[in-house]
Design a protein around this motif. Structure first.
Motif, mmCIF file in Angstrom:
data_model
loop_
_atom_site.group_PDB
_atom_site.id
_atom_site.type_symbol
_atom_site.label_atom_id
_atom_site.label_comp_id
_atom_site.label_asym_id
_atom_site.label_seq_id
_atom_site.Cartn_x
_atom_site.Cartn_y
_atom_site.Cartn_z
ATOM 1 N N LYS A 47 0.849 -1.195 0.000
ATOM 2 C CA LYS A 47 0.000 0.000 0.000
ATOM 3 C C LYS A 47 0.883 1.242 0.000
ATOM 4 O O LYS A 47 1.760 1.377 0.856
ATOM 5 C CB LYS A 47 -0.924 0.010 1.220
ATOM 6 N N PHE A 48 0.640 2.092 -0.990
ATOM 7 C CA PHE A 48 1.366 3.361 -1.063
ATOM 8 C C PHE A 48 0.424 4.433 -0.522
ATOM 9 O O PHE A 48 -0.512 4.844 -1.191
ATOM 10 C CB PHE A 48 1.790 3.651 -2.502
ATOM 11 N N HIS A 49 0.652 4.852 0.704
ATOM 12 C CA HIS A 49 -0.274 5.764 1.382
ATOM 13 C C HIS A 49 -0.027 7.220 0.999
ATOM 14 O O HIS A 49 -0.960 7.992 0.825
ATOM 15 C CB HIS A 49 -0.129 5.629 2.898
ATOM 16 N N LEU A 50 1.235 7.578 0.895
ATOM 17 C CA LEU A 50 1.612 8.978 0.652
ATOM 18 C C LEU A 50 2.827 9.028 -0.263
ATOM 19 O O LEU A 50 3.666 8.120 -0.231
ATOM 20 C CB LEU A 50 2.002 9.663 1.979
ATOM 21 N N PRO A 51 2.954 10.110 -1.052
ATOM 22 C CA PRO A 51 4.172 10.240 -1.862
ATOM 23 C C PRO A 51 5.399 10.502 -0.998
ATOM 24 O O PRO A 51 5.295 11.028 0.108
ATOM 25 C CB PRO A 51 3.875 11.438 -2.773
ATOM 26 N N VAL A 52 6.534 10.125 -1.555
ATOM 27 C CA VAL A 52 7.826 10.383 -0.906
ATOM 28 C C VAL A 52 8.563 11.399 -1.757
ATOM 29 O O VAL A 52 8.486 11.353 -2.997
ATOM 30 C CB VAL A 52 8.633 9.069 -0.778
ATOM 31 N N TYR A 53 9.242 12.332 -1.114
ATOM 32 C CA TYR A 53 9.917 13.417 -1.825
ATOM 33 C C TYR A 53 11.430 13.361 -1.624
ATOM 34 O O TYR A 53 11.918 12.814 -0.615
ATOM 35 C CB TYR A 53 9.387 14.774 -1.338
ATOM 36 N N VAL A 54 12.129 13.934 -2.585
ATOM 37 C CA VAL A 54 13.589 14.088 -2.456
ATOM 38 C C VAL A 54 13.878 14.800 -1.136
ATOM 39 O O VAL A 54 13.218 15.784 -0.789
ATOM 40 C CB VAL A 54 14.147 14.896 -3.647
ATOM 41 N N GLY A 55 14.837 14.272 -0.402
ATOM 42 C CA GLY A 55 15.210 14.864 0.891
ATOM 43 C C GLY A 55 14.549 14.176 2.070
ATOM 44 O O GLY A 55 14.989 14.362 3.212
ATOM 45 N N ASP A 56 13.492 13.382 1.816
ATOM 46 C CA ASP A 56 12.899 12.601 2.912
ATOM 47 C C ASP A 56 13.907 11.549 3.381
ATOM 48 O O ASP A 56 14.634 10.964 2.562
ATOM 49 C CB ASP A 56 11.637 11.862 2.438
ATOM 50 N N VAL A 57 13.906 11.298 4.680
ATOM 51 C CA VAL A 57 14.713 10.198 5.212
ATOM 52 C C VAL A 57 13.791 8.995 5.340
ATOM 53 O O VAL A 57 12.795 9.043 6.071
ATOM 54 C CB VAL A 57 15.333 10.554 6.581
ATOM 55 N N LEU A 58 14.089 7.963 4.573
ATOM 56 C CA LEU A 58 13.243 6.762 4.551
ATOM 57 C C LEU A 58 13.730 5.775 5.608
ATOM 58 O O LEU A 58 14.933 5.465 5.671
ATOM 59 C CB LEU A 58 13.301 6.108 3.173
ATOM 60 N N CYS A 59 12.794 5.302 6.432
ATOM 61 C CA CYS A 59 13.118 4.354 7.500
ATOM 62 C C CYS A 59 12.229 3.124 7.327
ATOM 63 O O CYS A 59 11.003 3.256 7.288
ATOM 64 C CB CYS A 59 12.841 4.964 8.877
ATOM 65 N N CYS A 60 12.834 1.945 7.199
ATOM 66 C CA CYS A 60 12.070 0.710 7.018
ATOM 67 C C CYS A 60 12.095 -0.108 8.294
ATOM 68 O O CYS A 60 13.172 -0.436 8.814
ATOM 69 C CB CYS A 60 12.650 -0.115 5.869
#
Ligand SMILES: CC(C)(COP(=O)(O)OP(=O)(O)OC[C@H]1O[C@@H](n2cnc3c(N)ncnc32)[C@H](O)[C@@H]1OP(=O)(O)O)[C@@H](O)C(=O)NCCC(=O)NCCS
Length: 143
Positions: free
Chosen positions: A69-82
């Motif tokens: 499920k893709f809930h929200l867009p991710v933008y350049v500069g976001d820190v992605l945490c899995c």
């Protein structure tokens, strides 16, 4: 319009162990300028596989991805945490719930659930054949 963050279903904080933290870069964008879903999926796959390999004590192969499920867009500069949680353990396979959250903004960072999914991995032996894994209760995550 209500954002996903305002939904009563949205968790306040991540579930699972933090397996991976990385920065969304311009090279990871789609033609619209948002972060490409395939990049997100691959980061989540890596995060989930680390947990599965830790549990199995061997290398693993991804055999299925469900319920993405893709809930929200991710933008350049976001820190992605899995974040990953062992959801089910079979004889040779393990299903891992992976949540992807981003940290967005400068000093007072916003934390948003952007994606989640169920990833199934198979433990592999040295010959590339499925091998048995320990039951669910015996998992210990190395720090
Ligand atoms: C992983 C792989 C070796 C399994 O081979 P296989 O012949 O399906 O082996 P099995 O039938 O013994 O199944 C092994 C386990 O995978 C599970 N499995 C197989 N296909 C599945 C699917 N589509 N969804 C969920 N689980 C699946 C089986 O239920 C079994 O689990 P269990 O032992 O816990 O009951 C084979 O499917 C493969 O090589 N796939 C490609 C993997 C890959 O390249 N991934 C991408 C890069 S990592």
């Amino acid at each position: 319009m209500n954002s996903h963050k305002d939904s009563p279903m949205t968790p306040e904080s991540p579930t699972g162990d933090l397996m991976l933290r990385t920065l969304a870069m311009p090279a990871d964008t789609n033609p619209s300028g948002d972060i490409f879903g395939g990049w997100l999926l691959s980061q989540m796959d890596v995060g989930g596989s680390l947990l599965a390999a830790e549990h199995a004590g061997s290398r693993v192969a991804t055999v299925a991805v469900e319920s993405m499920k893709f809930h929200l867009p991710v933008y350049v500069g976001d820190v992605l945490c899995c974040y990953a949680t062992l959801h089910r353990v079979g004889r040779t396979s393990m299903t891992v719930e992976v949540q992807a959250w981003v940290l967005r903004g400068g000093g007072a960072r916003e934390r948003l659930l952007v994606t989640d999914g169920l990833f199934t991995y198979v433990a592999m032996d040295d010959q590339g054949l499925p091998r048995p894994v320990p039951p669910l209760a015996t998992r210990h995550l190395e720090t």
